[in-house]
Design an enzyme around this catalytic site. Structure first.
Site, mmCIF file in Angstrom:
data_model
loop_
_atom_site.group_PDB
_atom_site.id
_atom_site.type_symbol
_atom_site.label_atom_id
_atom_site.label_comp_id
_atom_site.label_asym_id
_atom_site.label_seq_id
_atom_site.Cartn_x
_atom_site.Cartn_y
_atom_site.Cartn_z
ATOM 1 N N LYS A 131 -7.337 6.586 -19.861
ATOM 2 C CA LYS A 131 -7.644 7.114 -21.504
ATOM 3 C C LYS A 131 -6.601 7.003 -22.303
ATOM 4 O O LYS A 131 -6.127 5.974 -22.661
ATOM 5 C CB LYS A 131 -8.176 8.569 -21.476
ATOM 6 C CG LYS A 131 -9.300 8.898 -20.190
ATOM 7 C CD LYS A 131 -10.363 8.308 -20.478
ATOM 8 C CE LYS A 131 -11.469 8.434 -19.060
ATOM 9 N NZ LYS A 131 -11.556 9.622 -18.566
ATOM 10 N N ARG B 96 0.849 -1.223 0.152
ATOM 11 C CA ARG B 96 -0.058 -0.123 -0.049
ATOM 12 C C ARG B 96 0.802 1.257 -0.133
ATOM 13 O O ARG B 96 0.446 2.289 -0.565
ATOM 14 C CB ARG B 96 -0.903 -0.117 1.205
ATOM 15 C CG ARG B 96 -1.607 1.259 1.176
ATOM 16 C CD ARG B 96 -3.170 1.030 2.083
ATOM 17 N NE ARG B 96 -2.927 0.345 3.306
ATOM 18 C CZ ARG B 96 -2.207 0.925 4.274
ATOM 19 N NH1 ARG B 96 -1.847 2.117 4.375
ATOM 20 N NH2 ARG B 96 -2.245 0.181 5.538
ATOM 21 N N TYR C 225 -14.157 17.836 -15.816
ATOM 22 C CA TYR C 225 -14.838 16.254 -15.718
ATOM 23 C C TYR C 225 -15.881 16.295 -14.623
ATOM 24 O O TYR C 225 -15.827 16.783 -13.351
ATOM 25 C CB TYR C 225 -13.699 15.427 -15.454
ATOM 26 C CG TYR C 225 -14.130 14.275 -15.333
ATOM 27 C CD1 TYR C 225 -14.359 13.458 -16.633
ATOM 28 C CD2 TYR C 225 -14.069 13.324 -14.347
ATOM 29 C CE1 TYR C 225 -14.752 12.153 -16.721
ATOM 30 C CE2 TYR C 225 -14.279 11.833 -14.311
ATOM 31 C CZ TYR C 225 -14.848 11.579 -15.399
ATOM 32 O OH TYR C 225 -15.148 9.949 -15.362
HETATM 33 C C1 LIG Z 1 -12.271 10.262 -17.209
HETATM 34 C C2 LIG Z 1 -11.354 11.566 -16.655
HETATM 35 C C3 LIG Z 1 -11.327 11.574 -15.419
HETATM 36 C C4 LIG Z 1 -11.466 10.418 -14.405
HETATM 37 O O1 LIG Z 1 -10.631 9.417 -14.521
HETATM 38 P P1 LIG Z 1 -11.084 8.032 -14.130
HETATM 39 O O2 LIG Z 1 -9.693 6.950 -14.724
HETATM 40 O O3 LIG Z 1 -12.297 7.538 -14.849
HETATM 41 O O4 LIG Z 1 -11.308 8.068 -12.716
HETATM 42 C C5 LIG Z 1 -10.880 12.845 -14.871
HETATM 43 N N1 LIG Z 1 -10.488 13.872 -15.853
HETATM 44 C C6 LIG Z 1 -10.717 13.916 -17.291
HETATM 45 C C7 LIG Z 1 -10.523 14.959 -18.215
HETATM 46 C C8 LIG Z 1 -11.315 12.543 -17.696
HETATM 47 O O5 LIG Z 1 -11.480 12.508 -18.970
#
Ligand SMILES: *Cc1c(COP(=O)(O)O)cnc(C)c1O
Length: 418
Positions: A228, A73, A127
Site C-alpha cells: 500500500k 530463502r 482486513y
Molecule cells: C492490504 C492489507 C493487508 C494485506 O496485505 P497484502 O499485501 O495484500 O497481502 C493487510 N492489512 C491491511 C490493513 C491491508 O490494507
C-alpha cells in the site's frame, strides 16, 4: 589520540537516505545493486559451518563479525539492505523483517507467536485476509480468537484481562473501511498487566509509518502491507514487520525461512527505492483527502463522511488526538440510497479508478460490502457498520481540485447539489 565519531541524531526523512546502506558492499554504487543469486559462495568450510551455527541459533555473532551469507530463502543482501533502511521510518524500531506480501507478514507473525492451545485478542473488523486466516487456519489449529469492536476501549481491556493463555493482542487501527480507531496505548497497558505478558501487534498499514507510531506507544510489533503506502505505486506486493526488540524479529526470520516467504531480491530493491518518498507521498495524500472529505461532507447525496478529522464522537476524538499525527489518505463515504447510489457514484468517477487496494499515487475507489468485505456475514457487516451505501476512497497525489471536481460530479449524478 583517536577522536570519537560525532554522534548525531537526524529525522526519519534524512535517516532513510543516509542510514543502513554501505556503498562499499555494492562496489561503490551510490544506490543499492540487485543481488539475484539464490546461493552464496562460502569463504571457507569453517565460515560455512559458522554461518549455519548462527543461522540456526546455535551461536551468536560477535560484535563486528562478518558472517557469510548462505541461501536466499534465509536472507540475501537486498533483504538486509531494505531491512536496515526501513528501520528509521518507523519511530522506535530497531529491526525489521520483510515478506512477500502483507498477508505473508501477518500469517508468519500469527503462526510464530500464537501456537496451538493459546489465545489471541483482536479488534474487529479486520482486513478480510486476516479475518479469513484466523477462521480458516488459526482456529482449526487450536488458537482461541476473541474479537472486540474497534474503538471499544473498555471492552478491549476486559477481553485482555479475562483471557487465559493470551499470547498476542492484534489491533488494526484505523479499521477498514469504517476508520474507527482503537486505543493502542490502552491495549498496551492492559497487556502489560496480564500475567502471560502477551505481545501487542498493530497493523499500521492505513496511517503508518508517517502518521501513527505504535512502537512509540508501547506496542511490540508494527505490521504492514507494504503493497500500500510503502510501495505506493500499485505495482508490487510486500509485507514488513518492525519491532523495538530485535530478538522478536530474529524469531520471525527463523519462521520465515521455514515458510519460505521472504521478499525476493528484485522486489526488495524496488521497495527500497520507494522508501525515500513515503513521507512526501503520504503528506500529499493526507492533505488531498482532508480537503475532499471536508468539502463533500455536506453534499446532499452524502449521509456521512468517515474521516478522522471529521470525527465527532468524543472517545474517537480522544484516541485520534492521542495517536494520529494526520488524518491520512483514506476517506469512506456513506451515501444515501444504498447500493444503487454507491454503484452510480463508482460509475460516475472519471479520475479515481474502481479497484480494491489503497495507498497508491493514483486514486482508487471500491464498494467494500460487495468486494473487500464480502467474506463477512450480513450480521458481521451490519455490526461493523459496513453499509450498502459505503464507498472507500483511497486518495492519490493528483491535484486535489481535479479530484474534488471528479468526486462532486459523481455525487451530483446521485443527487444534484443545490
Ligand atoms: C492490504 C492489507 C493487508 C494485506 O496485505 P497484502 O499485501 O495484500 O497481502 C493487510 N492489512 C491491511 C490493513 C491491508 O490494507
Amino acid at each position: 589520540m583517536k577522536r570519537p565519531k560525532p554522534s548525531y541524531v537526524v529525522r526519519p526523512e534524512t535517516a532513510v537516505l543516509t542510514r543502513g546502506f554501505d556503498p562499499r558492499l555494492s562496489v561503490g554504487s551510490a544506490r543499492p545493486a540487485v543481488f539475484r543469486s539464490s546461493t552464496y559462495v562460502f569463504s571457507s568450510p569453517e565460515s560455512a559451518a559458522r554461518a549455519f551455527d548462527i543461522a540456526l541459533g546455535r551461536a551468536r555473532p560477535a560484535v563486528g563479525e562478518s558472517v557469510d551469507l548462505i541461501y536466499s530463502r534465509l536472507s540475501h543482501p537486498n533483504a538486509e539492505i531494505l531491512e536496515d533502511q526501513i528501520v528509521p521510518l518507523e519511530q522506535g524500531a530497531s529491526a525489521a523483517a520483510v515478506f512477500n506480501s502483507g498477508m505473508a507478514a501477518i500469517s508468519t507473525l500469527l503462526l510464530t507467536f500464537c501456537p496451538p492451545g493459546t489465545a489471541l485478542v483482536h479488534s474487529t473488523p479486520l482486513y478480510g485476509g486476516t479475518q479469513l486466516l484466523l477462521r480458516s487456519l488459526l482456529e482449526p489449529l487450536g488458537v482461541r480468537t476473541i474479537a472486540v469492536d474497534a474503538g471499544d476501549t473498555a471492552g478491549l481491556a476486559v477481553a485482555i484481562a479475562s483471557t487465559a493463555k493470551l499470547r498476542l493482542v492484534f489491533v488494526e487501527t484505523p479499521a477498514n473501511p469504517t476508520l474507527r480507531m482503537t486505543d493502542i496505548r490502552s491495549a498496551v497497558e492492559s497487556a502489560r498487566r496480564h500475567p502471560d505478558a502477551p505481545l501487542v501487534a498493530v497493523d499500521n498499514t492505513f496511517l503508518g509509518p508517517s502518521f501513527q507510531h505504535p512502537l512509540q506507544l508501547g506496542a511490540d510489533l508494527a505490521v504492514y502491507s507494504a503493497t500500500k503506502y510503502l510501495a505506493g505505486f500499485s505495482d508490487m506486493l510486500a509485507g514488513v514487520v518492525l519491532a523495538r526488540d530485535g530478538g522478536l524479529v530474529a524469531t520471525l526470520r527463523g519462521m520465515r525461512a521455514v515458510l519460505g516467504n521472504i521478499l525476493q531480491p528484485d522486489e526488495c530493491w524496488l521497495l527500497n527505492t520507494r522508501l525515500v518518498t513515503v513521507p512526501l507521498r503520504m503528506n500529499r495524500q493526507s492533505k488531498n483527502a482532508q480537503r475532499i472529505a471536508e468539502a463533500i461532507a455536506s453534499h446532499p447525496a452524502v449521509r456521512r463522511v468517515h474521516y478522522p478529522s471529521l470525527e465527532t464522537d468524543p472517545e474517537q476524538c480522544r484516541i485520534r488526538d492521542a495517536q494520529c499525527d494526520y488524518p491520512g489518505g483514506i476517506v469512506t463515504l456513506d451515501l444515501h440510497g444504498g447500493r444503487p447510489a454507491a454503484f452510480t457514484f463508482l460509475r460516475g468517477l472519471r479520475i479515481a479508478k474502481n479497484a480494491v487496494s489503497l495507498g497508491g499515487v493514483e486514486s482508487l475507489a471500491c464498494h467494500p460490502r460487495t468486494t473487500t468485505h464480502s467474506e463477512m456475514t450480513l450480521e458481521e457487516l451490519d455490526r461493523a457498520g459496513v453499509t450498502e451505501g459505503m464507498v472507500r476512497l483511497s486518495v492519490g497525489i493528483e491535484d486535489w481540485r481535479d479530484l474534488l471536481a471528479d468526486v462532486r460530479a459523481a455525487l451530483d449524478a446521485i443527487a444534484p447539489a443545490g
